[in-house]
Design a protein around this motif. Structure first.
Motif, PDB file in Angstrom:
ATOM      1  N   UNK A 362       7.799  75.164   4.524  1.00 23.69           N
ATOM      2  CA  UNK A 362       8.582  73.961   4.175  1.00 23.69           C
ATOM      3  C   UNK A 362       7.971  73.247   2.961  1.00 23.69           C
ATOM      4  N   UNK A 363       6.648  73.151   2.930  1.00 21.34           N
ATOM      5  CA  UNK A 363       6.005  72.539   1.759  1.00 21.34           C
ATOM      6  C   UNK A 363       6.233  73.399   0.523  1.00 21.34           C
ATOM      7  N   UNK A 364       6.209  74.713   0.706  1.00 17.98           N
ATOM      8  CA  UNK A 364       6.450  75.622  -0.413  1.00 17.98           C
ATOM      9  C   UNK A 364       7.864  75.467  -0.969  1.00 17.98           C
ATOM     10  N   UNK A 365       8.834  75.323  -0.075  1.00 19.59           N
ATOM     11  CA  UNK A 365      10.230  75.135  -0.532  1.00 19.59           C
ATOM     12  C   UNK A 365      10.319  73.887  -1.411  1.00 19.59           C
ATOM     13  N   UNK A 366       9.626  72.830  -0.994  1.00 23.66           N
ATOM     14  CA  UNK A 366       9.633  71.586  -1.795  1.00 23.66           C
ATOM     15  C   UNK A 366       9.001  71.829  -3.157  1.00 23.66           C
ATOM     16  N   UNK A 367       7.774  72.386  -3.133  1.00 24.82           N
ATOM     17  CA  UNK A 367       7.033  72.547  -4.389  1.00 24.82           C
ATOM     18  C   UNK A 367       7.752  73.488  -5.356  1.00 24.82           C
ATOM     19  N   UNK A 368       8.397  74.512  -4.795  1.00 22.63           N
ATOM     20  CA  UNK A 368       9.064  75.492  -5.668  1.00 22.63           C
ATOM     21  C   UNK A 368      10.454  75.016  -6.098  1.00 22.63           C
ATOM     22  N   UNK A 369      10.863  73.865  -5.580  1.00 20.30           N
ATOM     23  CA  UNK A 369      12.178  73.324  -5.979  1.00 20.30           C
ATOM     24  C   UNK A 369      13.345  74.137  -5.433  1.00 20.30           C
ATOM     25  N   UNK A 370      13.154  74.722  -4.261  1.00 20.86           N
ATOM     26  CA  UNK A 370      14.255  75.482  -3.647  1.00 20.86           C
ATOM     27  C   UNK A 370      15.125  74.501  -2.861  1.00 20.86           C
ATOM     28  N   UNK A 371      16.423  74.442  -3.150  1.00 22.06           N
ATOM     29  CA  UNK A 371      17.266  73.498  -2.427  1.00 22.06           C
ATOM     30  C   UNK A 371      17.316  73.836  -0.930  1.00 22.06           C
ATOM     31  N   UNK A 372      17.040  72.842  -0.131  1.00 21.01           N
ATOM     32  CA  UNK A 372      17.081  73.041   1.323  1.00 21.01           C
ATOM     33  C   UNK A 372      17.180  71.679   1.984  1.00 21.01           C
ATOM     34  N   UNK A 373      17.567  71.693   3.277  1.00 23.26           N
ATOM     35  CA  UNK A 373      17.612  70.423   4.018  1.00 23.26           C
ATOM     36  C   UNK A 373      16.246  70.193   4.653  1.00 23.26           C
TER      37      UNK A 373
END
Ligand code: PLP
Length: 398
Positions: A362-373
């Motif tokens: 989840x932190x990786x999704x944020x840092x990588x700028x991957x759109x997610x809820x």
């Protein structure tokens, strides 16, 4: 970046080796022709059959899983023989290549990589094969590149209903000791497995469980075989020995891993994997990302493969997670490269490993700028420990 604490190895194998197993292997190598070795050999050769749920012999090779694929083929088939192999993903593709290198004719049943082997398709193909020219049906039970688990009992039923005599060979490299699997009850002829996943051992050892029918097929099978020859292996195995130098320290590890699986109970091991897989999927759904497996009846309990939204690179996400959180996730393989990442949740794994793994994603999704809820981790925690409900403590798998 300097990393502290333990690396998170959350690829779908090789998996984390429990300290108990590591300690069991930290032992002097002994003479492999001694009585002491024979007693170790006999214990593991006999005990491992429980994990395959078979009364038949299981042979062990000092080799990776690819060796055990080759062993299954060269012991039972001849050049020019026809086999049916279901396209489930990257690993079915590799198995096909091994077979073709031996001159085996592979009827490769096309698949989307999002579904398991189809029992209807198998029935149709076997019914059309009136002269029984198909000598074996080859299936990857748990396709590690996609997180799809084929339903072996249904495939066996198709074979029985069409009264087709082909051998059934099943690759359980990423399912054995993680997902329910029964060599005898499901009428499998050759089960192929490896040390480095559900068995919680380092890579380097692989297995064939062999039915009477598969053993009988060796008499006619004319493919060349030396190192892989079951008959050469089975003779010394009867007294606990091997025909060549065995991987002694892996066998110490196997003995310990079998004890751990026995203590937990195989059915509890399967339930633990099912429960963790369900929590993983709860997180993925909450993020609004797509699971590769399309059919809920075929969800894998040992790994989950997840698509990134169009235009986002899964390898970049994995690199961000590795760099920042020291966690390895599985890459998308062949046609799924860059599109998919895979989370391994098999072997030595518990609720907190799951929570830590998902926090890293989840932190990786944020840092990588991957759109997610937001809220994937929370969804998983709710799945594991619903508020107000007493939860059975999870076995620690240590
Ligand atoms: N089959 C499956 C389902 C696998 O997951 C793997 C490896 O991950 C293999 C076969 C090949 O095994 P190895 O890489 O140990 O040779």
């Amino acid at each position: 970046m300097i990393h502290t604490g333990r690396h998170f190895l959350q690829i779908p194998g090789p998996t984390n080796v429990p300290d108990r197993v590591l300690r069991a292997m930290d032992y002097p190598v002994i003479d492999h022709r001694s009585a002491e070795f024979a007693s170790l050999g006999a214990e593991v050769l006999d005990g491992v059959r429980k994990i395959f749920q078979t009364a038949s012999p299981v042979v062990m090779y000092p080799a990776s899983g690819t060796g055990a694929w080759e062993a299954a083929l060269v012991n039972t088939l001849s050049a020019g023989d026809r086999v049916l192999l279901f396209e489930t993903g990257h690993f079915s593709q590799l198995w096909r290549q091994v077979a073709e290198k031996f001159g085996i004719k592979v009827d490769y049943v096309p698949g989307s990589w999002r579904k398991g082997a189809s029992a209807d398709e198998l029935s149709a193909r076997l019914a059309a094969d009136k002269d029984h020219s198909i000598k074996a049906v080859l299936v990857v039970h748990n396709e590690t590149s996609t997180g799809v688990t084929s339903r072996i009992p249904e495939l066996r039923r198709s074979m029985n209903q069409t009264h087709h005599p082909a051998l059934l060979m099943v690759d359980t490299i990423s399912s054995l000791a993680s997902i329910d699997y029964r060599h005898d009850e499901w009428g499998v002829d050759v089960t192929i497995a490896g040390s480095q996943k559900g068995l919680m051992l380092p890579p380097g050892m692989s297995f064939n469980a062999i039915s009477d029918k598969a053993l009988a097929a060796t008499a006619k099978a004319s493919l060349p075989r030396a190192y892989w020859d079951w008959q050469e292996m089975l003779k010394p195995n009867r007294t606990g020995f091997f025909p060549y130098t065995p991987p002694t320290n892996l066998l110490y590890g196997l003995r310990e891993a079998m004890r751990m699986l026995q203590e937990e109970g195989l059915s509890n091991v399967f339930k633990r994997h099912d429960r963790h897989a369900e929590a993983m999927r709860a997180a993925v759904r909450a993020w609004g990302l797509e699971i590769v497996c399309e059919d809920p009846r075929e969800y894998s309990s040992s790994l989950t493969a997840v698509f990134l939204p169009e235009g986002h690179d899964a390898d970049k996400l994995r690199a961000v997670i590795l760099e920042n959180f020291d966690m390895s996730l599985g890459a998308g393989l062949s046609k799924l490269a860059g599109k998919v990442f895979r989370i391994g949740h098999l072997g030595s794994f518990n609720d907190l490993t799951l929570a830590g793994t998902l926090c890293g994603v989840e932190m990786g999704l944020r840092l990588a700028g991957v759109p997610h809820k937001e809220g994937g981790v929370l969804a998983a925690l709710n799945s594991l420990a619903p508020a107000g409900r007493k939860v059975e403590p999870a076995p620690m798998g240590r």
